[in-house]
Structures are given as structure tokens and as C-alpha cells.
Design a protein around this motif. Structure first.
Motif, PDB file in Angstrom:
ATOM      1  N   GLY A   1      11.270  -4.183  94.070  1.00 43.53           N
ATOM      2  CA  GLY A   1      10.088  -5.231  94.069  1.00 43.53           C
ATOM      3  C   GLY A   1      10.496  -6.381  93.371  1.00 43.53           C
ATOM      4  N   SER A   2      11.542  -6.445  92.354  1.00 51.50           N
ATOM      5  CA  SER A   2      11.707  -7.454  91.444  1.00 51.50           C
ATOM      6  C   SER A   2      12.726  -8.556  92.292  1.00 51.50           C
ATOM      7  N   VAL A   3      12.495  -9.495  91.683  1.00 55.55           N
ATOM      8  CA  VAL A   3      13.378 -10.819  92.289  1.00 55.55           C
ATOM      9  C   VAL A   3      14.476 -11.205  91.192  1.00 55.55           C
ATOM     10  N   ALA A   4      15.408 -10.416  91.197  1.00 49.20           N
ATOM     11  CA  ALA A   4      16.514 -10.479  89.977  1.00 49.20           C
ATOM     12  C   ALA A   4      18.078 -10.282  90.453  1.00 49.20           C
ATOM     13  N   GLU A   5      18.871 -11.114  90.090  1.00 52.02           N
ATOM     14  CA  GLU A   5      20.406 -10.825  90.127  1.00 52.02           C
ATOM     15  C   GLU A   5      21.012 -11.354  88.891  1.00 52.02           C
ATOM     16  N   LYS A   6      22.480 -10.730  88.850  1.00 50.38           N
ATOM     17  CA  LYS A   6      23.245 -11.138  87.936  1.00 50.38           C
ATOM     18  C   LYS A   6      23.936 -12.424  87.924  1.00 50.38           C
ATOM     19  N   LEU A   7      24.072 -13.393  87.135  1.00 54.75           N
ATOM     20  CA  LEU A   7      24.455 -14.771  87.292  1.00 54.75           C
ATOM     21  C   LEU A   7      25.757 -14.674  87.871  1.00 54.75           C
ATOM     22  N   GLY A   8      26.821 -13.774  87.404  1.00 47.67           N
ATOM     23  CA  GLY A   8      28.130 -13.680  88.096  1.00 47.67           C
ATOM     24  C   GLY A   8      28.001 -13.495  89.558  1.00 47.67           C
ATOM     25  N   THR A   9      27.108 -12.639  90.060  1.00 46.10           N
ATOM     26  CA  THR A   9      26.952 -12.347  91.505  1.00 46.10           C
ATOM     27  C   THR A   9      26.438 -13.361  92.406  1.00 46.10           C
ATOM     28  N   LEU A  10      25.678 -14.468  91.626  1.00 48.16           N
ATOM     29  CA  LEU A  10      25.240 -15.563  92.296  1.00 48.16           C
ATOM     30  C   LEU A  10      26.381 -16.558  92.457  1.00 48.16           C
ATOM     31  N   PHE A  11      27.160 -16.488  91.564  1.00 52.95           N
ATOM     32  CA  PHE A  11      28.342 -17.507  91.530  1.00 52.95           C
ATOM     33  C   PHE A  11      29.075 -17.178  92.619  1.00 52.95           C
ATOM     34  N   LEU A  12      29.105 -15.778  92.966  1.00 48.28           N
ATOM     35  CA  LEU A  12      30.073 -15.459  94.264  1.00 48.28           C
ATOM     36  C   LEU A  12      29.326 -15.623  95.771  1.00 48.28           C
ATOM     37  N   LYS A  13      27.902 -15.345  95.599  1.00 46.62           N
ATOM     38  CA  LYS A  13      27.086 -15.445  96.814  1.00 46.62           C
ATOM     39  C   LYS A  13      26.342 -16.311  97.130  1.00 46.62           C
ATOM     40  N   ASN A  14      25.796 -17.186  96.328  1.00 47.35           N
ATOM     41  CA  ASN A  14      24.822 -18.178  96.447  1.00 47.35           C
ATOM     42  C   ASN A  14      25.764 -19.629  97.020  1.00 47.35           C
ATOM     43  N   HIS A  15      25.407 -19.930  97.995  1.00 48.87           N
ATOM     44  CA  HIS A  15      26.335 -21.119  98.485  1.00 48.87           C
ATOM     45  C   HIS A  15      26.075 -22.307  97.796  1.00 48.87           C
ATOM     46  N   GLY A  16      25.037 -22.605  97.114  1.00 47.39           N
ATOM     47  CA  GLY A  16      24.673 -23.666  96.301  1.00 47.39           C
ATOM     48  C   GLY A  16      25.756 -23.782  94.974  1.00 47.39           C
ATOM     49  N   LEU A  17      26.346 -22.643  94.701  1.00 49.18           N
ATOM     50  CA  LEU A  17      27.335 -22.323  93.438  1.00 49.18           C
ATOM     51  C   LEU A  17      28.640 -22.688  93.889  1.00 49.18           C
ATOM     52  N   LYS A  18      29.071 -22.720  94.940  1.00 51.77           N
ATOM     53  CA  LYS A  18      30.466 -22.333  95.629  1.00 51.77           C
ATOM     54  C   LYS A  18      30.866 -23.933  96.165  1.00 51.77           C
ATOM     55  N   ILE A  19      30.379 -24.873  95.863  1.00 53.71           N
ATOM     56  CA  ILE A  19      30.804 -26.233  96.441  1.00 53.71           C
ATOM     57  C   ILE A  19      31.505 -27.097  95.280  1.00 53.71           C
ATOM     58  N   THR A  20      33.001 -27.047  95.459  1.00 58.76           N
ATOM     59  CA  THR A  20      33.841 -27.465  94.244  1.00 58.76           C
ATOM     60  C   THR A  20      33.553 -29.066  94.257  1.00 58.76           C
ATOM     61  N   ASP A  21      33.587 -29.563  95.542  1.00 57.77           N
ATOM     62  CA  ASP A  21      33.672 -31.035  95.818  1.00 57.77           C
ATOM     63  C   ASP A  21      32.321 -31.818  95.260  1.00 57.77           C
ATOM     64  N   GLU A  22      32.373 -32.662  94.210  1.00 61.54           N
ATOM     65  CA  GLU A  22      31.054 -33.438  93.829  1.00 61.54           C
ATOM     66  C   GLU A  22      30.430 -34.161  95.075  1.00 61.54           C
ATOM     67  N   ARG A  23      31.211 -34.861  95.708  1.00 64.61           N
ATOM     68  CA  ARG A  23      30.684 -35.543  97.032  1.00 64.61           C
ATOM     69  C   ARG A  23      30.191 -34.660  98.000  1.00 64.61           C
ATOM     70  N   GLU A  24      30.466 -33.555  98.290  1.00 67.58           N
ATOM     71  CA  GLU A  24      30.056 -32.573  99.422  1.00 67.58           C
ATOM     72  C   GLU A  24      28.787 -31.944  98.716  1.00 67.58           C
ATOM     73  N   PHE A  25      28.573 -31.648  97.414  1.00 64.17           N
ATOM     74  CA  PHE A  25      27.682 -31.160  96.556  1.00 64.17           C
ATOM     75  C   PHE A  25      26.467 -32.188  97.010  1.00 64.17           C
ATOM     76  N   ARG A  26      26.642 -33.336  96.525  1.00 60.58           N
ATOM     77  CA  ARG A  26      25.891 -34.404  96.752  1.00 60.58           C
ATOM     78  C   ARG A  26      25.040 -34.437  98.102  1.00 60.58           C
ATOM     79  N   LYS A  27      25.990 -34.549  99.127  1.00 65.13           N
ATOM     80  CA  LYS A  27      25.655 -34.670 100.615  1.00 65.13           C
ATOM     81  C   LYS A  27      24.838 -33.360 100.966  1.00 65.13           C
ATOM     82  N   MET A  28      25.391 -32.198 100.499  1.00 68.10           N
ATOM     83  CA  MET A  28      24.597 -31.135 100.839  1.00 68.10           C
ATOM     84  C   MET A  28      23.040 -30.929 100.372  1.00 68.10           C
ATOM     85  N   VAL A  29      23.035 -31.577  99.330  1.00 64.48           N
ATOM     86  CA  VAL A  29      21.747 -31.539  98.321  1.00 64.48           C
ATOM     87  C   VAL A  29      20.850 -32.507  99.250  1.00 64.48           C
ATOM     88  N   THR A  30      21.176 -33.790  99.426  1.00 59.59           N
ATOM     89  CA  THR A  30      20.252 -34.653  99.985  1.00 59.59           C
ATOM     90  C   THR A  30      20.101 -34.766 101.444  1.00 59.59           C
TER      91      THR A  30
END
Length: 377
Positions: A305-334
Motif C-alpha cells: 500500500g505504500s508509495v515509494a521507489e528507489k531513486l536509481g530505479t526512477l532514473f531508469l523508468k521515470n520518463h521525466g528523468l531521461k531527457i538529456t537535451d535541455e530544450r527537449e526537457f523544457r518543451k516536454m514540461v511546458t
């Protein structure tokens, strides 16, 4: 057959235990599509109450005989009437006591960990809103992080555990729900901490939650270290407990990242968001356990029932942590900002101390799902 009420506590346990249940939601279609009771093993039928005033005969074939049936409405009344009609047809049905209004306010405590020095860490899950709060216990003392306005839950839990609440933290100035931190501090004489960059317009006294600060909880000295991590707000500050647990506030979630626009400064703050995620968080240990202030959907709950995950796993699976290009990141967010939270400006002013809505007004301000995340997929 007689109908029976089902409490929010009972439903919360069914969600966590992944039990099967069939929900007949009699709110209008728009309300149902926007926000409903989520369960990994739940199934649903949405038929507005006004379509059932002449009777329930037309939906009987759509209702299961092998699952528990729960009738849900906004405030309880309509669900009782529909449940009574179904009971007259021989079905075994329950109704949600207090309706979706009560579901929105339920908090379910889940133990996250026993800390190495004898303390305990609990997560309080607001299943109907997606909010997550925390309590750390150590040697008769307790600290609360990102408390909701249902303050009695925290105060009573501390009493049950025989601990004194000494510190309360808000990781940032919340915009989607009303904080209970200041109220609990007044009730318990605890110290209330808030990032100063988020507190420039507040009308009350607070302790400054700043980068590098350390607060001790209990005789066994659980360290709560502050990590300045702007982006969701200009003051957003994460907490690191014993170098093992990262309370990320609304900067990083399990399946998404925080939105930077709730003060109208998305273009200005998106760079801060990237630096917090790709710079400050990247420097932390991969095995640190991320504990966010919100979750987006029921799939993010773990087996316990908890909501938790290791940081290393999130850097592998969370799409928001895998965008290397800064302009692409800015575009994705906005370009992926969700609708603004309900009454978010009024909620911010309430959390600043500039407004004092009564309890019913606070309920209405918070109705609906949380919208703190970038839909980055």
C-alpha cells in the motif's frame, strides 16, 4: 434485503489489499470521468442518479452477482436511495458512507520502515486525493511532513503511539490542498518549518527550512537534512532522513515529475526543476528511497500500500528523468501541463494565512483529483 453502509476505512483496506469490488457510481458522467474511487481490482458502472428515478430494472443485467456492489454518490443521499432500490430486487449492496466528500478526506497510515536506530517512518495515504503525508517517530518524539487539513488524524495517531509532536514541515507552499501544518503546530506547540522563499507573503511566524539545515527528532537523533530543490515552487525543499529516505515533496513522483507553473512562472522555473532533478538529485545515492508528496494513479501503490521507489530505479523508468537535451526537457514540461487544480489560487492564499475559509468551504476548494504532475508520457 437491508442495505449497509461501507466506511472509507473499509474501502481503503480493499484498495490496499487489491480486493475485488464493483462500484455503481451515480454521479453525473463528467464528475465520474474526472475523479472516482480507484482500485486495481475494482470494476465500474456509471449511471447518473436522475436516470434511475423511474427504477433500476434497466441496469440489473449490467450488475455482477459474484462481486460486492458499492453504490457511490457525492454526499451519500442518492446512493442510499439507489441501494434501497437494488436491495428490493434482491441484490446484496452497500453504499459509501459520507459519499465522495468523505472519500476525499480519508487518510490511511502505512508503515514504510523501521529506521536503523529504533525509529519508525509512516506514510499517510489520502487515496481519494493522491496526497501523501509522513510522520517520523523516535524516542517519544514525532515530526510530521506535508500534513493535510485533517489534523485530528495526525494528532490522534501520535497519541496512540505515545509520542509528542515536536516539529512539522511543509516541503513547499501547497497549491492543490490546504496544509494542516500550522494548525497542528498551534495545537501541540511544535515548531512549524517552511521554506523562506515560499513564505515571503505569509502572515504568520515560521521556522526557516533552508538548504543544509538539520533537525533532530528524538533522543536517538534521526537527522532530517534539508535539500533545496526548486522547480515546483521557488522554495521547494526536499528532506533527507538518515541518508536513506528522500521526501521529495512535489518535485519528483513515482511515474512523473512536478509541474512548475502554479505561480504562473513555468518558463522561469522549468530550469530550476531540471537542475533539481538532473543535478541535485543525481548526486544522491541510487538506493535512497523516494517518498513523494503525491501519487498520480493507483498503479503507483506497492503491494503493502505504500508509495515509494528507489531513486536509481526512477532514473531508469521515470520518463521525466531521461531527457538529456535541455530544450527537449523544457518543451516536454511546458507542453504537457495538466489543468490547474481546483481553486488553487484560493488554496495558496489560505496556506499563506491570507484567507480563512470555513470547513465546508475548504472541502469544496479541494474537491477533485490532484494535478501536481507533468504528464510526461
Amino acid at each position: 434485503m437491508t442495505i449497509k453502509p461501507m466506511t472509507t476505512k473499509e474501502i481503503a483496506q480493499k484498495v490496499i489489499n487489491q480486493e475485488k469490488m464493483f462500484i455503481l457510481d451515480v454521479r453525473n458522467e463528467e464528475a465520474f470521468q474526472e475523479w472516482k474511487i480507484e482500485g486495481k481490482s475494482f470494476s465500474y458502472l456509471n449511471v447518473p442518479y436522475f436516470d434511475l428515478l423511474e427504477g433500476v430494472e434497466e441496469i440489473l443485467s449490467d450488475l455482477p452477482l459474484d462481486k460486492e456492489i458499492l453504490v457511490v454518490c457525492a454526499k451519500e443521499g442518492s446512493s442510499v436511495l439507489v441501494a434501497e432500490m437494488l436491495a428490493e430486487k434482491g441484490l446484496d449492496v452497500s453504499y459509501l458512507q459520507g459519499g465522495m466528500k468523505a472519500w476525499s478526506e480519508h487518510l490511511e497510515p502505512v508503515k514504510v520502515a523501521d529506521t536503523p536506530n529504533g525509529g519508525e517512518l509512516y506514510q499517510f495515504i489520502r487515496l481519494g486525493k493522491g496526497c501523501l503525508s509522513y510522520m517520523i517517530l523516535s524516542e517519544g518524539e514525532a515530526a510530521i511532513i506535508d500534513a493535510t487539513r485533517m489534523t485530528d488524524v495526525f494528532v490522534n495517531f501520535a497519541k496512540e503511539k505515545n509520542v509528542k509532536i515536536t516539529h512539522i514541515f511543509d516541503t513547499h507552499l501547497h497549491a492543490d490542498h490546504i496544509s494542516g501544518g500550522r494548525k497542528i503546530a498551534e495545537q501541540t506547540d511544535a515548531t512549524y518549518w517552511l521554506p523562506p522563499k515560499d513564505a515571503e507573503e505569509v502572515t504568520f511566524d515560521y521556522a526557516r527550512l533552508e538548504d543544509g539545515g538539520i533537525v533532530k527528532i528524538g533522543v536517538t537523533k534521526i537527522d532530517i537534512s534539508a535539500l533545496y530543490s526548486p522547480g515546483h515552487t521557488i522554495g521547494s525543499t526536499s528532506l533527507i532522513i538518515e541518508e536513506k529516505y528522500l521526501l521529495s515533496g512535489d518535485i519528483l513522483f513515482i511515474d512523473s515529475i512536478g509541474r512548475p507553473d502554479l505561480a504562473g512562472k513555468a518558463e522561469d522555473w522549468v530550469g530550476d526543476l531540471r537542475e533539481s532533478l538532473y543535478g541535485r538529485y543525481k548526486d544522491l545515492a541510487e538506493d535512497v528511497l523516494v517518498l513523494p508528496a503525491h501519487f498520480m494513479n493507483i498503479e503507483e501503490l506497492n503491494e503493502d500500500g505504500s508509495v515509494a521507489e528507489k531513486l536509481g530505479t526512477l532514473f531508469l523508468k521515470n520518463h521525466g528523468l531521461k531527457i538529456t537535451d535541455e530544450r527537449e526537457f523544457r518543451k516536454m514540461v511546458t507542453e504537457n501541463l495538466p489543468p490547474q487544480p481546483n481553486a488553487y489560487q484560493e488554496i495558496r492564499k489560505t496556506n499563506m494565512g491570507k484567507m480563512s475559509p470555513d470547513e465546508e468551504q475548504q472541502r469544496e476548494m479541494e474537491i477533485g483529483p490532484n494535478r501536481c504532475a507533468i504528464r510526461s508520457k
